[in-house]
Design a protein around this motif. Structure first.
Motif, PDB file in Angstrom:
ATOM      1  N   THR A   1       0.661  -1.081  -0.032  1.00 11.98           N
ATOM      2  CA  THR A   1       0.097  -0.063   0.069  1.00 11.98           C
ATOM      3  C   THR A   1       0.999   1.289   0.080  1.00 11.98           C
ATOM      4  O   THR A   1       1.553   1.422   0.952  1.00 11.98           O
ATOM      5  N   PRO A   2       0.911   1.972  -1.028  1.00  8.14           N
ATOM      6  CA  PRO A   2       1.751   3.311  -1.092  1.00  8.14           C
ATOM      7  C   PRO A   2       0.968   4.466  -0.305  1.00  8.14           C
ATOM      8  O   PRO A   2      -0.128   4.431  -0.075  1.00  8.14           O
ATOM      9  N   ARG A   3       1.990   5.229  -0.049  1.00  8.18           N
ATOM     10  CA  ARG A   3       1.590   6.395   1.107  1.00  8.18           C
ATOM     11  C   ARG A   3       1.766   7.474   0.115  1.00  8.18           C
ATOM     12  O   ARG A   3       2.911   7.706  -0.470  1.00  8.18           O
ATOM     13  N   THR A   4       0.695   8.161  -0.364  1.00 10.05           N
ATOM     14  CA  THR A   4       1.025   9.492  -1.129  1.00 10.05           C
ATOM     15  C   THR A   4       0.497  10.764  -0.169  1.00 10.05           C
ATOM     16  O   THR A   4      -0.099  10.520   0.587  1.00 10.05           O
ATOM     17  N   PHE A   5       1.636  11.563  -0.305  1.00  7.59           N
ATOM     18  CA  PHE A   5       1.474  12.891   0.356  1.00  7.59           C
ATOM     19  C   PHE A   5       2.029  14.046  -0.522  1.00  7.59           C
ATOM     20  O   PHE A   5       2.667  13.955  -1.700  1.00  7.59           O
ATOM     21  N   VAL A   6       1.674  15.192  -0.207  1.00  8.62           N
ATOM     22  CA  VAL A   6       2.139  16.441  -0.773  1.00  8.62           C
ATOM     23  C   VAL A   6       3.167  16.865   0.190  1.00  8.62           C
ATOM     24  O   VAL A   6       2.795  17.397   1.401  1.00  8.62           O
ATOM     25  N   PRO A   7       4.295  17.042  -0.298  1.00  8.62           N
ATOM     26  CA  PRO A   7       5.700  17.576   0.760  1.00  8.62           C
ATOM     27  C   PRO A   7       5.278  18.932   1.314  1.00  8.62           C
ATOM     28  O   PRO A   7       4.774  19.864   0.609  1.00  8.62           O
ATOM     29  N   GLY A   8       5.388  19.198   2.426  1.00 13.69           N
ATOM     30  CA  GLY A   8       5.342  20.440   3.067  1.00 13.69           C
ATOM     31  C   GLY A   8       5.976  20.412   4.531  1.00 13.69           C
ATOM     32  O   GLY A   8       6.467  19.552   4.872  1.00 13.69           O
ATOM     33  N   PRO A   9       5.870  21.717   5.220  1.00 18.79           N
ATOM     34  CA  PRO A   9       6.615  21.954   6.379  1.00 18.79           C
ATOM     35  C   PRO A   9       6.116  20.978   7.542  1.00 18.79           C
ATOM     36  O   PRO A   9       6.715  20.674   8.369  1.00 18.79           O
ATOM     37  N   GLU A  10       4.886  20.716   7.462  1.00 20.63           N
ATOM     38  CA  GLU A  10       4.177  19.626   8.103  1.00 20.63           C
ATOM     39  C   GLU A  10       4.699  18.259   8.360  1.00 20.63           C
ATOM     40  O   GLU A  10       4.419  17.308   9.296  1.00 20.63           O
ATOM     41  N   ASN A  11       5.246  17.897   7.069  1.00 22.25           N
ATOM     42  CA  ASN A  11       5.513  16.319   7.022  1.00 22.25           C
ATOM     43  C   ASN A  11       7.084  16.117   6.335  1.00 22.25           C
ATOM     44  O   ASN A  11       7.279  15.385   5.590  1.00 22.25           O
ATOM     45  N   THR A  12       8.044  16.962   6.900  1.00 19.65           N
ATOM     46  CA  THR A  12       9.472  16.862   6.629  1.00 19.65           C
ATOM     47  C   THR A  12       9.984  15.361   6.818  1.00 19.65           C
ATOM     48  O   THR A  12      10.551  14.860   6.036  1.00 19.65           O
TER      49      THR A  12
ATOM     50  N   LEU B   1       8.317  12.712   6.837  1.00 18.23           N
ATOM     51  CA  LEU B   1       7.887  11.623   6.050  1.00 18.23           C
ATOM     52  C   LEU B   1       8.467  11.925   4.529  1.00 18.23           C
ATOM     53  O   LEU B   1       8.884  11.060   3.828  1.00 18.23           O
ATOM     54  N   LEU B   2       8.905  13.160   4.057  1.00 19.66           N
ATOM     55  CA  LEU B   2       9.629  13.251   2.886  1.00 19.66           C
ATOM     56  C   LEU B   2      11.002  12.679   3.148  1.00 19.66           C
ATOM     57  O   LEU B   2      11.612  12.138   2.138  1.00 19.66           O
ATOM     58  N   ARG B   3      11.677  12.977   3.986  1.00 15.22           N
ATOM     59  CA  ARG B   3      12.833  12.497   4.726  1.00 15.22           C
ATOM     60  C   ARG B   3      12.921  10.888   4.203  1.00 15.22           C
ATOM     61  O   ARG B   3      13.820  10.238   3.621  1.00 15.22           O
ATOM     62  N   ASP B   4      11.915  10.395   5.021  1.00 10.51           N
ATOM     63  CA  ASP B   4      11.863   8.891   4.943  1.00 10.51           C
ATOM     64  C   ASP B   4      11.929   8.552   3.448  1.00 10.51           C
ATOM     65  O   ASP B   4      12.100   7.488   3.118  1.00 10.51           O
ATOM     66  N   ALA B   5      10.880   9.199   2.670  1.00  9.57           N
ATOM     67  CA  ALA B   5      10.969   8.664   1.018  1.00  9.57           C
ATOM     68  C   ALA B   5      12.025   8.809   0.686  1.00  9.57           C
ATOM     69  O   ALA B   5      12.421   7.918  -0.388  1.00  9.57           O
ATOM     70  N   PHE B   6      12.779   9.930   0.810  1.00 10.09           N
ATOM     71  CA  PHE B   6      14.160  10.073   0.123  1.00 10.09           C
ATOM     72  C   PHE B   6      14.943   9.059   0.547  1.00 10.09           C
ATOM     73  O   PHE B   6      15.817   8.269  -0.130  1.00 10.09           O
ATOM     74  N   GLY B   7      15.003   8.398   1.824  1.00  9.50           N
ATOM     75  CA  GLY B   7      15.745   7.334   2.345  1.00  9.50           C
ATOM     76  C   GLY B   7      15.389   5.999   1.588  1.00  9.50           C
ATOM     77  O   GLY B   7      16.314   5.077   1.805  1.00  9.50           O
ATOM     78  N   ARG B   8      14.574   5.862   0.699  1.00 13.46           N
ATOM     79  CA  ARG B   8      14.245   4.696   0.042  1.00 13.46           C
ATOM     80  C   ARG B   8      15.285   4.650  -1.054  1.00 13.46           C
ATOM     81  O   ARG B   8      15.029   3.443  -1.639  1.00 13.46           O
ATOM     82  N   PHE B   9      16.042   5.509  -1.402  1.00 16.84           N
ATOM     83  CA  PHE B   9      17.193   5.404  -2.288  1.00 16.84           C
ATOM     84  C   PHE B   9      18.200   5.187  -1.689  1.00 16.84           C
ATOM     85  O   PHE B   9      18.762   5.947  -0.985  1.00 16.84           O
TER      86      PHE B   9
END
Length: 172
Positions: free
Chosen positions: A8-19, A21-29
């Motif tokens: 189940t993918p997690r979709t989100f719009v990056p923003g100041p409130e979820n940095t 989550l974005l860092r975790d997504a970057f960490g998949r690389f």
């Protein structure tokens, strides 16, 4: 019959409130781990970086991106010459030491090139560079360098960063 793994993918719009989550997504690389070194008025300085990539073969160009919020930024922002060291798996102690201390090389073996840049031996690869351009990159500075000299090993396992942890990539 092949079983298809469901996820189940997690979709989100990056923003100041979820940095995070974005860092975790970057960490998949998965990325290699480098140490970038330069000379400073206080001796050799080093910073651990995984924001490194080759750019061009002709001319030989690489890019890396120091964080503007790092206390070490001032040393690398103005460095005309620097070296990027691609770490081998057995250099994890140096990786962790450099993460904690900008002057960690003072406790490790290194030598200087003709520009006074500290060079670490035993890396999988090393690129001695001179800065050719810098570009704004949000909270990072994109530093484009021309490779003046490269050294590489023919053997050795890689040190990598994946999902927030240091990992070892072994060649069989």
């Amino acid at each position: 019959m092949n079983a298809t793994r469901q996820f189940t993918p997690r979709t989100f719009v990056p923003g100041p409130e979820n940095t995070r989550l974005l860092r975790d997504a970057f960490g998949r690389f998965a990325t290699g781990i480098t140490i970038v070194t330069a000379a400073s008025e206080n001796g050799p300085v080093a910073i651990t970086a995984n924001s490194f990539s080759s750019v061009s073969l002709d001319p030989p160009l690489v890019i890396w991106a120091p964080d503007r919020n790092s206390r070490r930024f001032v040393h690398f922002e103005k460095a005309e010459h620097y070296a990027i060291h691609v770490l081998a798996a057995d250099q994890d102690d140096l990786c962790f030491a450099t993460t904690k201390n900008a002057h960690a090389l003072l406790d490790h073996a290194y030598h200087l090139n003709d520009h006074g840049v500290p060079l670490i031996d035993g890396c999988l690869a090393r690129f001695e560079c001179h800065r050719v351009a810098c570009h704004e990159g949000g909270d990072h500075l994109l530093v484009l360098g021309q490779v003046e000299r490269a050294v590489m090993r023919d053997d050795g396992d890689a040190l990598a960063f994946y999902r927030g942890q240091v990992r070892r990539i072994e060649m069989n």
